[in-house]
Design a protein around this motif. Structure first.
Motif, short mmCIF file in Angstrom:
data_model
loop_
_atom_site.label_atom_id
_atom_site.label_comp_id
_atom_site.label_asym_id
_atom_site.label_seq_id
_atom_site.Cartn_x
_atom_site.Cartn_y
_atom_site.Cartn_z
N THR A 35 16.44 -1.11 0.12
CA THR A 35 15.34 -0.73 1.06
C THR A 35 16.17 0.99 1.50
O THR A 35 15.28 1.34 2.37
CB THR A 35 15.35 -1.55 2.26
OG1 THR A 35 16.37 -1.94 2.56
CG2 THR A 35 14.66 -2.84 1.71
N ALA A 43 10.94 -2.69 4.83
CA ALA A 43 11.84 -3.73 4.42
C ALA A 43 11.56 -5.13 4.93
O ALA A 43 11.62 -6.20 4.39
CB ALA A 43 13.25 -3.30 5.20
N LEU A 46 8.63 -6.30 2.54
CA LEU A 46 9.44 -6.96 1.20
C LEU A 46 9.87 -8.15 1.64
O LEU A 46 9.71 -9.02 0.66
CB LEU A 46 10.58 -5.75 0.94
CG LEU A 46 11.05 -6.31 -0.50
CD1 LEU A 46 10.12 -6.11 -1.41
CD2 LEU A 46 12.28 -5.22 -0.87
N LEU A 54 18.20 -8.11 0.50
CA LEU A 54 18.07 -6.64 0.86
C LEU A 54 19.30 -5.88 0.74
O LEU A 54 20.54 -6.44 1.18
CB LEU A 54 17.40 -6.33 1.97
CG LEU A 54 15.91 -7.28 2.35
CD1 LEU A 54 15.33 -6.68 3.67
CD2 LEU A 54 15.10 -6.92 1.02
N GLU A 56 21.47 -1.99 0.96
CA GLU A 56 21.65 -0.89 1.43
C GLU A 56 22.70 -0.13 0.91
O GLU A 56 23.99 -0.78 1.02
CB GLU A 56 21.35 -0.77 3.21
CG GLU A 56 20.09 -0.99 3.72
CD GLU A 56 19.22 0.22 3.65
OE1 GLU A 56 19.77 1.42 3.49
OE2 GLU A 56 18.10 0.05 3.74
N LYS A 65 18.85 -1.40 10.33
CA LYS A 65 17.87 -2.13 9.74
C LYS A 65 18.07 -3.77 10.12
O LYS A 65 17.29 -4.61 10.55
CB LYS A 65 17.74 -2.16 8.27
CG LYS A 65 16.98 -0.88 7.72
CD LYS A 65 16.11 -0.91 6.48
CE LYS A 65 15.54 0.40 6.13
NZ LYS A 65 16.37 1.35 5.40
N GLY A 222 15.30 -0.56 -6.13
CA GLY A 222 14.75 0.14 -5.13
C GLY A 222 13.25 0.76 -5.49
O GLY A 222 12.38 0.25 -5.04
N PHE A 226 8.84 0.47 -4.23
CA PHE A 226 8.30 1.13 -3.30
C PHE A 226 7.28 2.13 -3.84
O PHE A 226 7.04 3.02 -3.32
CB PHE A 226 9.38 1.59 -2.21
CG PHE A 226 10.04 0.56 -1.51
CD1 PHE A 226 9.41 -0.14 -0.59
CD2 PHE A 226 11.36 0.32 -1.86
CE1 PHE A 226 10.04 -1.39 0.08
CE2 PHE A 226 11.98 -0.95 -1.08
CZ PHE A 226 11.39 -1.53 -0.22
#
Ligand SMILES: *Cc1c(COP(=O)(O)O)cnc(C)c1O
Length: 231
Positions: A35, A43, A46, A54, A56, A65, A222, A226
């Motif tokens: 994300t 996020a 998702l 998730l 990062e 987040k 990723g 998106f």
């Protein structure tokens, strides 16, 4: 359906096709939705579409987040470089650290996990391609570390992570992932009790099919999740 949910469906379909082609089951490969390109609300979308792991790459982004989405049972994966001075703030949020890349970091995470009376799950990042600007243990360095892992009682090392060579085409990426799998297989047969090297975190948007072909148990995706979003 939201664009993100449609993208997720497409990625899961690609994973299903790739696992099928490799003679593996789709549930042998965990999707980590990366994300880092989007805000906490994207996020959340998702997660709500069904992607519960998730990832990062920057610790501060992960903290932010995780705090914004604290009411959701997200499994947060840290996939980028972690400086030792950010270990303390990161540990309460993380389910798995993919990117342990130094002995110093191993010690720092173990020490902080002891303070929290926790076991922290980690992967060793291996710089398989030898790119000078990449993090990760050199293969020989990681190999010599394996017998020492018993000295970190609050860590559970669960496998290996890598990225393909910079600018690699599909064949090169596949060779890199195959190399990591071979190392994993070799080291697994000699690793101390309590150390498991089952997981292989390999593959991103551009090369996760190759990663799955070469035994990936986790893919970190990723961009494909998106794409099409105005940012
Ligand atoms: C950004 C990132 C990914 C995801 O890359 P995409 O190509 O956008 O899928 C995966 N792994 C790491 C370590 C990353 O930093």
């Amino acid at each position: 359906m939201s664009l993100i949910a449609q993208n997720l469906e497409r990625v899961l379909e690609r994973i299903a096709v790739a696992t099928d082609a490799a003679g593996r089951r789709a549930d042998e490969v965990q999707l980590v939705g990366v994300t880092k390109y989007v805000d906490a609300e994207a996020a959340r979308t998702l997660f709500e579409a069904g992607c519960h792991c998730l990832g990062e790459s920057r610790p501060q982004e992960l903290w932010q987040k995780a705090e914004r989405l604290a009411t959701l049972p997200v499994q947060w994966h840290l996939i980028g470089h972690l400086q030792t001075n950010k270990v303390r703030r990161s540990l309460p949020h993380v389910h798995l650290i993919h990117s342990v890349d130094s002995v110093r970091l191993l010690s720092a995470v173990d020490k902080e996990a002891a303070v929290l009376s926790r076991t922290v799950h980690v992967l060793l990042e291996v710089n398989i391609s030898g790119d000078a600007n990449k993090h990760g243990f050199a293969p020989a360095e990681a190999e010599s570390l394996i017998p020492e892992l018993v000295n970190y009682p609050h860590l559970q090392v669960r496998g290996l992570m890598t990225m393909a060579s910079l600018g690699a085409d599909a064949a090169r990426a596949q060779a890199d992932f195959a190399h990591l799998r071979e190392l994993r297989d070799r080291w697994q047969s000699s690793c101390p009790e309590g150390v498991m090297l089952h997981e292989l975190s390999t593959g991103m948007t551009g090369d996760f099919e190759q990663a799955i072909q070469e035994g990936a148990t986790m893919v970190r995706v990723g961009s494909a999740l998106f794409e099409g979003l105005s940012s």
